[in-house]
Design a protein around this motif. Structure first.
Motif, mmCIF file in Angstrom:
data_model
loop_
_atom_site.group_PDB
_atom_site.id
_atom_site.type_symbol
_atom_site.label_atom_id
_atom_site.label_comp_id
_atom_site.label_asym_id
_atom_site.label_seq_id
_atom_site.Cartn_x
_atom_site.Cartn_y
_atom_site.Cartn_z
ATOM 1 N N THR A 14 49.843 45.028 29.387
ATOM 2 C CA THR A 14 49.249 43.712 29.113
ATOM 3 C C THR A 14 48.332 43.367 30.279
ATOM 4 O O THR A 14 48.758 43.380 31.439
ATOM 5 C CB THR A 14 50.358 42.651 28.959
ATOM 6 N N PRO A 16 46.062 40.617 32.020
ATOM 7 C CA PRO A 16 45.546 39.248 32.121
ATOM 8 C C PRO A 16 44.279 39.264 32.989
ATOM 9 O O PRO A 16 44.204 39.999 33.964
ATOM 10 C CB PRO A 16 46.680 38.501 32.837
ATOM 11 N N LYS A 18 40.624 36.614 34.207
ATOM 12 C CA LYS A 18 39.864 35.367 34.058
ATOM 13 C C LYS A 18 38.382 35.728 34.052
ATOM 14 O O LYS A 18 37.964 36.624 34.803
ATOM 15 C CB LYS A 18 40.140 34.430 35.238
ATOM 16 N N GLU A 33 40.823 31.966 30.786
ATOM 17 C CA GLU A 33 41.850 32.999 30.972
ATOM 18 C C GLU A 33 42.049 33.769 29.678
ATOM 19 O O GLU A 33 42.031 33.177 28.592
ATOM 20 C CB GLU A 33 43.168 32.353 31.388
ATOM 21 N N TYR A 34 42.248 35.060 29.812
ATOM 22 C CA TYR A 34 42.478 35.915 28.644
ATOM 23 C C TYR A 34 43.648 36.840 28.939
ATOM 24 O O TYR A 34 43.952 37.136 30.106
ATOM 25 C CB TYR A 34 41.240 36.781 28.332
ATOM 26 N N GLU A 35 44.240 37.357 27.891
ATOM 27 C CA GLU A 35 45.305 38.348 28.045
ATOM 28 C C GLU A 35 45.275 39.250 26.814
ATOM 29 O O GLU A 35 45.316 38.754 25.689
ATOM 30 C CB GLU A 35 46.658 37.639 28.154
ATOM 31 N N ASP A 37 46.501 43.327 25.143
ATOM 32 C CA ASP A 37 47.207 44.595 25.315
ATOM 33 C C ASP A 37 46.174 45.713 25.264
ATOM 34 O O ASP A 37 45.332 45.750 24.362
ATOM 35 C CB ASP A 37 48.241 44.791 24.190
ATOM 36 N N VAL A 98 45.616 39.139 38.954
ATOM 37 C CA VAL A 98 44.778 38.688 37.819
ATOM 38 C C VAL A 98 43.335 38.619 38.319
ATOM 39 O O VAL A 98 42.972 37.697 39.053
ATOM 40 C CB VAL A 98 45.238 37.304 37.300
#
Ligand code: SF4
Ligand code: SF4
Ligand code: FES
Length: 366
Positions: A14, A16, A18, A33-35, A37, A98
């Protein structure tokens, strides 16, 4: 390999991150912000593709080759310019970091991570990025250039015009008209080409205002270039070639010449004589008050008697060697680079050195 192994799904992670979103038309700016897979082998560009595909189709960035060749995907990660297709994300995810992604510096932002490359191309065009062999018609026989001659411009030929160096250039930040590392590296690519016949006009042009001597030697361009072009070294070669050809009217050239004279006579830089020798007596008189202040605070040694370095003979012998072997100009720097590369290679192949370099800095200090 078994069939089961062939069809094994890649391990995912995963990621994460920005991203600074920006719209030049509205002036809106926002850190989002994004996350997502992503497979463990994913690079930053893969992650951006996944975000655009699955999360937010409005994200803008450039890409083409995905293999560090086209130079399209330059952007900043945590404030330093990178090629998105070169940056692996696994170590960053493992470290729990991050990253913040933003557009390259020193170029106007069009949208999100896309910058306007027009100023960049304008400067590249200004250095005439083509060969002038001094004739219009090709000669009857092919012109053979030795490998040794081509080695001189090997590094500069690797440039993919990504703009990462320009993004981090200190001089360009204070003077947007400075030609900048990419254009100057391209300039040396042709000045150093043995087939080129317009070296002197090229050097004269590159010695003008906003040219080679406006570089502050911060070395950020060398540090950030993803292809090992080392633009700062190319600028040094242009300076060395200029002085070799007697093109030394710029203050920067005069400084460089005085540094050499200082090193060969006393073995260290005689700063107190720098201003009169390079800027003239009138400027020197204007600076007397400042010089006395420096002297009072122990920032410069008294000019008389001149301080002579203990091992001055070594500096003089080195200067004499360069003169005897005619290693003036760019060639001396190129030979130095190749010598250093050989040394680094030998050291990396030495098991003891390799083991030592694997020791963490904290351990090595114990
Ligand atoms: S070394 Fe010179 S050209 Fe390179 S980034 Fe610094 S100021 Fe710019
Ligand atoms: S010198 Fe390096 S960083 Fe600069 S444009 Fe060329 S490849 Fe990119
Ligand atoms: S996509 Fe071509 S260099 Fe990254």
């Amino acid at each position: 390999m078994t069939e089961a192994a062939i069809h094994t799904e890649p391990t995912t992670m995963t990621v994460p991150l920005k991203i600074w979103r920006y719209d030049a038309q509205t002036g809106e700016k926002e850190l989002r912000e994004y996350e997502v897979d992503a497979p463990e082998w994913a690079c930053l560009l893969d992650v951006l593709d996944l975000i655009k595909d699955k999360v937010d189709g409005t994200l803008a960035y450039r890409k083409s080759c995905r293999m560090m060749i086209c130079g399209s995907c330059g952007m900043r990660m945590d404030g330093r310019a990178v090629l998105a297709c070169k940056e692996r994300m696994k170590p960053i995810v493992d470290a729990g970091h991050v990253p913040v992604i933003s557009a390259m510096g020193n170029l106007p932002i069009v949208k999100d991570l896309v910058v306007d490359m027009d100023p960049f191309w304008g400067k590249v065009r200004a250095v005439k990025p083509w060969l002038d062999p001094g004739y219009d018609e090709p000669t009857e026989k092919e012109r053979i250039v030795s490998q040794q001659q081509m080695n001189v411009i090997h590094k500069e030929s690797l440039c993919i015009m990504c703009g990462c160096c320009v993004s981090e250039c200190n001089s360009m930040e204070s003077d947007p008209d400075f030609l900048g590392p990419a254009a100057l590296a391209k300039g040396f690519r042709f000045v150093g080409d043995p087939r080129e016949r317009g070296q002197i006009p090229r050097l004269n042009k590159l010695n003008e205002e906003h040219g080679i001597w406006d570089c502050t030697r911060c070395y950020f361009c060398n540090e950030r270039c993803p292809k090992g072009v080392d633009p700062r070294d190319a600028i040094a070669k242009l300076g060395a070639e200029s002085i070799k050809e007697g093109i030394d009217h710029d203050m920067g050239a005069k400084h460089a010449k005085w540094f050499v004279t200082s090193a060969k006579t006393t073995g260290w830089l005689r700063e107190t004589e720098l201003v009169p020798k390079t800027q003239g007596v009138v400027s020197a008189i204007k600076e007397v008050k400042f010089a006395l202040k420096l002297l009072r605070h122990g920032k410069v040694p008294p000019p008389v008697p001149p301080h002579v370095a203990e091992n001055v003979r070594e500096a003089r012998a080195l200067h004499e060697l360069v003169r005897e072997q005619d290693r003036h100009g760019a060639l001396g720097i190129v030979q130095g680079e190749r010598g250093l590369a050989r040394l680094e290679q030998a050291l990396s192949q030495d098991p003891e050195h390799a083991a030592a370099s694997r020791i963490a800095p904290e351990e090595s200090r114990q």
